[in-house]
Design a protein around this motif. Sequence first.
Motif, PDB file in Angstrom:
ATOM      1  N   ILE A 193      66.819   4.132  49.279  1.00 29.19           N
ATOM      2  CA  ILE A 193      66.465   2.835  48.878  1.00 29.19           C
ATOM      3  C   ILE A 193      65.339   2.371  49.640  1.00 29.19           C
ATOM      4  N   ALA A 194      65.457   2.189  50.872  1.00 33.03           N
ATOM      5  CA  ALA A 194      64.620   1.662  51.625  1.00 33.03           C
ATOM      6  C   ALA A 194      63.317   2.541  51.703  1.00 33.03           C
ATOM      7  N   PHE A 195      63.681   3.984  51.644  1.00 37.92           N
ATOM      8  CA  PHE A 195      62.487   4.859  51.906  1.00 37.92           C
ATOM      9  C   PHE A 195      61.580   4.814  50.636  1.00 37.92           C
ATOM     10  N   GLU A 196      62.114   4.735  49.444  1.00 36.46           N
ATOM     11  CA  GLU A 196      61.338   4.429  48.139  1.00 36.46           C
ATOM     12  C   GLU A 196      60.681   3.233  48.110  1.00 36.46           C
ATOM     13  N   LYS A 197      61.363   2.036  48.726  1.00 35.26           N
ATOM     14  CA  LYS A 197      60.547   0.678  48.498  1.00 35.26           C
ATOM     15  C   LYS A 197      59.369   0.833  49.445  1.00 35.26           C
ATOM     16  N   ALA A 198      59.610   1.291  50.652  1.00 35.78           N
ATOM     17  CA  ALA A 198      58.785   1.306  51.914  1.00 35.78           C
ATOM     18  C   ALA A 198      57.425   1.952  51.436  1.00 35.78           C
ATOM     19  N   SER A 199      57.666   3.122  50.482  1.00 37.17           N
ATOM     20  CA  SER A 199      56.672   3.961  50.234  1.00 37.17           C
ATOM     21  C   SER A 199      55.514   3.460  49.433  1.00 37.17           C
ATOM     22  N   ILE A 200      55.310   1.826  49.173  1.00 38.81           N
ATOM     23  CA  ILE A 200      54.217   1.191  48.695  1.00 38.81           C
ATOM     24  C   ILE A 200      53.116   0.963  49.639  1.00 38.81           C
ATOM     25  N   ALA A 201      53.852   1.348  51.236  1.00 38.62           N
ATOM     26  CA  ALA A 201      53.136   1.048  52.419  1.00 38.62           C
ATOM     27  C   ALA A 201      51.667   1.619  52.214  1.00 38.62           C
ATOM     28  N   LYS A 202      50.678   1.194  52.798  1.00 35.44           N
ATOM     29  CA  LYS A 202      49.149   1.582  52.789  1.00 35.44           C
ATOM     30  C   LYS A 202      48.749   1.564  54.024  1.00 35.44           C
ATOM     31  N   ALA A 203      47.935   2.700  54.500  1.00 33.58           N
ATOM     32  CA  ALA A 203      47.270   2.737  55.561  1.00 33.58           C
ATOM     33  C   ALA A 203      46.268   1.318  56.206  1.00 33.58           C
ATOM     34  N   GLY A 204      46.782   1.104  57.103  1.00 40.84           N
ATOM     35  CA  GLY A 204      45.979   0.053  57.760  1.00 40.84           C
ATOM     36  C   GLY A 204      46.206  -1.416  57.181  1.00 40.84           C
TER      37      GLY A 204
END
Length: 435
Positions: A193-204
């Motif tokens: 679940i942490a992986f799914e949520k953290a996948s909104i991260a964007k470069a920089g």
Amino acid sequence: MRDFAISDDPAVQDQLDRLGALSLPTGRLGLDTVRALLARVGNPQDALPPVFHVAGTNGKGSTCAYLRAILEAQGLKVHAATKPHLVRYNERIRIAGRLVSDELLAELLRHVLDAGEDLAPSFFEVTTVATFLAFHREPADVCVIETGLGGRLDATNVLKTAAACGIATLGMDHEAFLLAPEDGVPTDPLARIAFEKASIAKAGVPLVTQAYPANAAASVLETAAKLGASVVMRGRDWDARADSAIHYRDANGELLLPLPALAGAHQADNAALAVAMLRHQSVIEVGHAAMAKGIVDARWPARLQRLGHGPLTDIVAGRTVWLDGGHNPDAGEAIARHLAAQPPVHIVMGMLKAKDPGALLRPLGSHALSLSIVPAPGHDAHSPEDFAPFSALPVQSFPDVASALRALPPEGDVLIAGSLYLAGEVLRQNEEVPD
């Protein structure tokens, strides 16, 4: 997957009927369809004002409410996209501080539905495209955008950049979707679940988070690193504690901020996350006074909301009636913490069939005076028998909330909980429609 939406405006209802007929084709996951649909309407997501993008299991909606209130207190025009709606679909799209008008909503939905008719988009994909189109058309200073399920495959995750991204609390919910077997993803449930949520991260772009158990924290850090985002984690890069005020601190110093007006100790955590997101971005300037005002001004209906006078609450006049749409174990714990300092309550509950019937009753059961079960409007709901294993009290069944309230003993406050769909119907019947 689809949602439930009605409107008093015939033009809007025509489009909501089309929208409600959509479903997610079995086996289709990914962002290809929403990207194709966005391309057909001019890729508005690539020309939005600076975005604050928020995911999480619980607290993401409240965090967005604090962000919006703080940014508006700073004097900025704010577009906001939150979900789900409680009473009117319009609640999902707030343009420069106001809910989208019926006239514009009907036009936006018609345009997007016509553009994607051959793509078989989902309810959420059409909603997201219509939202981005609305935000692109109307000038504003900043956008606050809440994800739906998860983050990685959520339709809002087509955004290429942001001022900051944030993750609220993590917990178990929507397991059938978020824990579906897949190669190359974490196998531990909370880490997944942490992986799914953290996948909104964007470069920089800074990814600002709450504190999590070690397995979830490691998953967040690994995911963000792969996406080129820096992580700003509570307990490591920032922190906050609450007593009679919020004591916030990070590398740039300390802030003393007022407690939220929203009920529940967890709301101080949500407000602190919003502050941390604002403090760790460099696109929008926000001062201490705006943070303090926004924390107090923020409103987020159906989250430990104390209902006012209305046709429903007048049935039990003189008593406090709490309304909460939470439906997972973390929400149950948060409600229980708040009610621990209150007298025991009569619980009126309706919950979707796909949810855990014990999620709220496990932490709340000892604080209940009675348990009344009602349907969740427009959806398959748990039967009274499903709740019986989690309650030491007799489980009573009623056709609606008004009937349940009329049958209550003459004393004792009330909690109505278990479903945002039920919460929306309660707000409608009590004439407290969100605006």
